[in-house]
Design a protein around this motif. Structure first.
Motif, PDB file in Angstrom:
ATOM      1  N   HIS A 233       0.830  -1.209   0.000  1.00 16.23           N
ATOM      2  CA  HIS A 233       0.000   0.000   0.000  1.00 16.23           C
ATOM      3  C   HIS A 233       0.862   1.257   0.000  1.00 16.23           C
ATOM      4  O   HIS A 233       0.508   2.274  -0.608  1.00 16.23           O
ATOM      5  N   THR A 234       2.005   1.197   0.660  1.00 18.96           N
ATOM      6  CA  THR A 234       2.902   2.346   0.713  1.00 18.96           C
ATOM      7  C   THR A 234       3.627   2.538  -0.620  1.00 18.96           C
ATOM      8  O   THR A 234       3.791   3.664  -1.094  1.00 18.96           O
TER       9      THR A 234
ATOM     10  N   PRO B 251      -1.445  -0.132 -17.243  1.00 22.02           N
ATOM     11  CA  PRO B 251      -0.567   0.362 -16.173  1.00 22.02           C
ATOM     12  C   PRO B 251       0.867  -0.104 -16.370  1.00 22.02           C
ATOM     13  O   PRO B 251       1.115  -1.156 -16.962  1.00 22.02           O
ATOM     14  N   GLN B 252       1.806   0.678 -15.875  1.00 21.77           N
ATOM     15  CA  GLN B 252       3.202   0.259 -15.929  1.00 21.77           C
ATOM     16  C   GLN B 252       3.517  -0.747 -14.819  1.00 21.77           C
ATOM     17  O   GLN B 252       4.370  -1.612 -14.980  1.00 21.77           O
ATOM     18  N   ILE B 253       2.826  -0.605 -13.685  1.00 20.43           N
ATOM     19  CA  ILE B 253       3.034  -1.503 -12.549  1.00 20.43           C
ATOM     20  C   ILE B 253       1.685  -2.057 -12.105  1.00 20.43           C
ATOM     21  O   ILE B 253       0.707  -1.310 -11.984  1.00 20.43           O
ATOM     22  N   ILE B 254       1.634  -3.368 -11.869  1.00 13.79           N
ATOM     23  CA  ILE B 254       0.441  -4.009 -11.312  1.00 13.79           C
ATOM     24  C   ILE B 254       0.752  -4.419  -9.869  1.00 13.79           C
ATOM     25  O   ILE B 254       1.726  -5.136  -9.615  1.00 13.79           O
ATOM     26  N   PHE B 255      -0.069  -3.943  -8.942  1.00 11.07           N
ATOM     27  CA  PHE B 255       0.038  -4.332  -7.536  1.00 11.07           C
ATOM     28  C   PHE B 255      -1.101  -5.300  -7.221  1.00 11.07           C
ATOM     29  O   PHE B 255      -2.270  -4.969  -7.437  1.00 11.07           O
ATOM     30  N   ALA B 256      -0.761  -6.474  -6.719  1.00 13.28           N
ATOM     31  CA  ALA B 256      -1.778  -7.477  -6.403  1.00 13.28           C
ATOM     32  C   ALA B 256      -1.616  -7.935  -4.957  1.00 13.28           C
ATOM     33  O   ALA B 256      -0.550  -8.419  -4.574  1.00 13.28           O
TER      34      ALA B 256
ATOM     35  N   LEU C 279       5.121  -6.600 -12.147  1.00  8.85           N
ATOM     36  CA  LEU C 279       4.103  -7.231 -11.301  1.00  8.85           C
ATOM     37  C   LEU C 279       4.648  -7.384  -9.881  1.00  8.85           C
ATOM     38  O   LEU C 279       5.705  -7.973  -9.675  1.00  8.85           O
ATOM     39  N   ILE C 280       3.914  -6.825  -8.909  1.00 12.31           N
ATOM     40  CA  ILE C 280       4.281  -6.942  -7.493  1.00 12.31           C
ATOM     41  C   ILE C 280       3.116  -7.597  -6.767  1.00 12.31           C
ATOM     42  O   ILE C 280       2.021  -7.033  -6.701  1.00 12.31           O
ATOM     43  N   VAL C 281       3.337  -8.788  -6.235  1.00 13.64           N
ATOM     44  CA  VAL C 281       2.275  -9.585  -5.623  1.00 13.64           C
ATOM     45  C   VAL C 281       2.589  -9.858  -4.155  1.00 13.64           C
ATOM     46  O   VAL C 281       3.682 -10.346  -3.830  1.00 13.64           O
ATOM     47  N   VAL C 282       1.648  -9.525  -3.288  1.00 14.07           N
ATOM     48  CA  VAL C 282       1.729  -9.936  -1.878  1.00 14.07           C
ATOM     49  C   VAL C 282       1.049 -11.292  -1.753  1.00 14.07           C
ATOM     50  O   VAL C 282      -0.074 -11.475  -2.238  1.00 14.07           O
TER      51      VAL C 282
ATOM     52  N   GLY D  12       1.133   4.162  -3.156  1.00 18.09           N
ATOM     53  CA  GLY D  12       0.487   5.430  -2.870  1.00 18.09           C
ATOM     54  C   GLY D  12      -0.894   5.312  -2.258  1.00 18.09           C
ATOM     55  O   GLY D  12      -1.597   6.312  -2.105  1.00 18.09           O
ATOM     56  N   LEU D  13      -1.305   4.104  -1.900  1.00 19.20           N
ATOM     57  CA  LEU D  13      -2.599   3.933  -1.237  1.00 19.20           C
ATOM     58  C   LEU D  13      -2.540   4.377   0.221  1.00 19.20           C
ATOM     59  O   LEU D  13      -3.562   4.698   0.822  1.00 19.20           O
ATOM     60  N   ASP D  14      -1.337   4.380   0.784  1.00 15.12           N
ATOM     61  CA  ASP D  14      -1.159   4.767   2.186  1.00 15.12           C
ATOM     62  C   ASP D  14       0.168   5.505   2.312  1.00 15.12           C
ATOM     63  O   ASP D  14       1.208   5.004   1.856  1.00 15.12           O
ATOM     64  N   ARG D  15       0.154   6.702   2.871  1.00 13.26           N
ATOM     65  CA  ARG D  15       1.378   7.486   2.996  1.00 13.26           C
ATOM     66  C   ARG D  15       2.257   6.958   4.133  1.00 13.26           C
ATOM     67  O   ARG D  15       1.751   6.634   5.203  1.00 13.26           O
ATOM     68  N   PRO D  16       3.563   6.895   3.916  1.00 12.01           N
ATOM     69  CA  PRO D  16       4.453   6.453   4.994  1.00 12.01           C
ATOM     70  C   PRO D  16       4.588   7.515   6.074  1.00 12.01           C
ATOM     71  O   PRO D  16       4.362   8.698   5.828  1.00 12.01           O
ATOM     72  N   THR D  17       4.964   7.086   7.254  1.00 11.35           N
ATOM     73  CA  THR D  17       5.267   8.028   8.328  1.00 11.35           C
ATOM     74  C   THR D  17       6.571   8.763   8.015  1.00 11.35           C
ATOM     75  O   THR D  17       6.733   9.946   8.319  1.00 11.35           O
ATOM     76  N   LYS D  18       7.481   8.038   7.372  1.00 11.98           N
ATOM     77  CA  LYS D  18       8.786   8.602   7.022  1.00 11.98           C
ATOM     78  C   LYS D  18       9.319   7.838   5.815  1.00 11.98           C
ATOM     79  O   LYS D  18       9.029   6.648   5.658  1.00 11.98           O
TER      80      LYS D  18
END
Length: 222
Positions: free
Chosen positions: A52-53, A161-166, A196-199, A56-62
């Motif tokens: 998520h970080t 998309p250039q990047i796929i997050f799954a 492709l980035i898969v969790v 861009g779905l969730d902003r990091p603390t730092k």
């Protein structure tokens, strides 16, 4: 191939009623264009937070995340949303299809939101590859879980998309359907030159990746 995404010293801390909970603790990562990355780890290790970080779905603390050299977290929320629509695709464990629209309208929705025209030839190519040609007029409630996930993948791919997050894309599917779905997702990303980035918690899925990123207690384990 070149670097498409770079994360530098990412921290993410969630504030709760019982105190601060660190989810990411100094994560740095380089992602190469056109490759398949699997992020693995136990439940609560921080793998979904990392995805998520990075996206861009969730902003990091730092820390900082760069995509094609652009510092993602210098963007406003509005510009970030536009950037995500144009450069990223998402596939989640929950299919997130809109029940009131048929499959065709669900697939085309991101392009319509971005006021872009649908490339009909590419639409035919994507739906053919995902075996959805005869499902386009059906509604999500009329589809099996595997068909719904294929529709979600088509929706992701159509925007090029250039990047796929799954994030656990096979989590709600039986083993055989999950394997078939991941094979299709991987095949499509390779065919269209996407990263492709898969969790996943599934080691069999992770072994298919070009790079395995193992996260434990909010840190990448080498």
């Amino acid at each position: 191939m070149g670097t498409i995404l770079s994360a530098k010293n990412i921290y993410k801390t969630y504030k709760t009623s019982s105190g601060d909970v660190p989810a990411l603790r100094g994560v740095s990562l380089e992602v190469e264009k056109g490759m398949f990355y699997a992020i693995i780890g136990k439940s609560g290790s921080g793998k979904s937070t990392l995805l998520h970080t990075l996206s861009g779905l969730d902003r990091p603390t730092k820390g900082e995340v760069f995509i094609n050299g652009e510092n993602l977290y210098q963007y406003s929320d509005e510009k970030m949303a536009v950037f995500r629509r144009r450069y990223m695709g998402f596939v989640f464990q929950q299919f997130n299809l809109l029940d009131e629209f048929n499959v065709l309208n669900n697939i085309c929705m991101p392009l319509k939101l971005d006021q872009r025209k649908v490339d009909k030839q590419f639409l035919e190519e994507v739906t053919g590859l995902l075996r959805l040609e005869d499902k386009l007029k059906k509604y999500p409630c009329e589809l099996s879980g595997g068909e719904q996930q294929r529709a979600a993948i088509a929706r992701c791919l159509l925007a090029r998309p250039q990047i796929i997050f799954a994030d656990e894309p096979t989590g709600n599917l039986d083993k055989k359907t999950g394997e078939d779905t991941l094979d299709l997702l991987q095949q499509c990303s390779e065919q269209f030159g996407q990263t492709l980035i898969v969790v996943t918690h599934d080691l069999e899925i992770a072994r298919q990746a070009d790079v395995i990123v193992h996260i434990e207690d909010g840190k990448i384990i080498l």
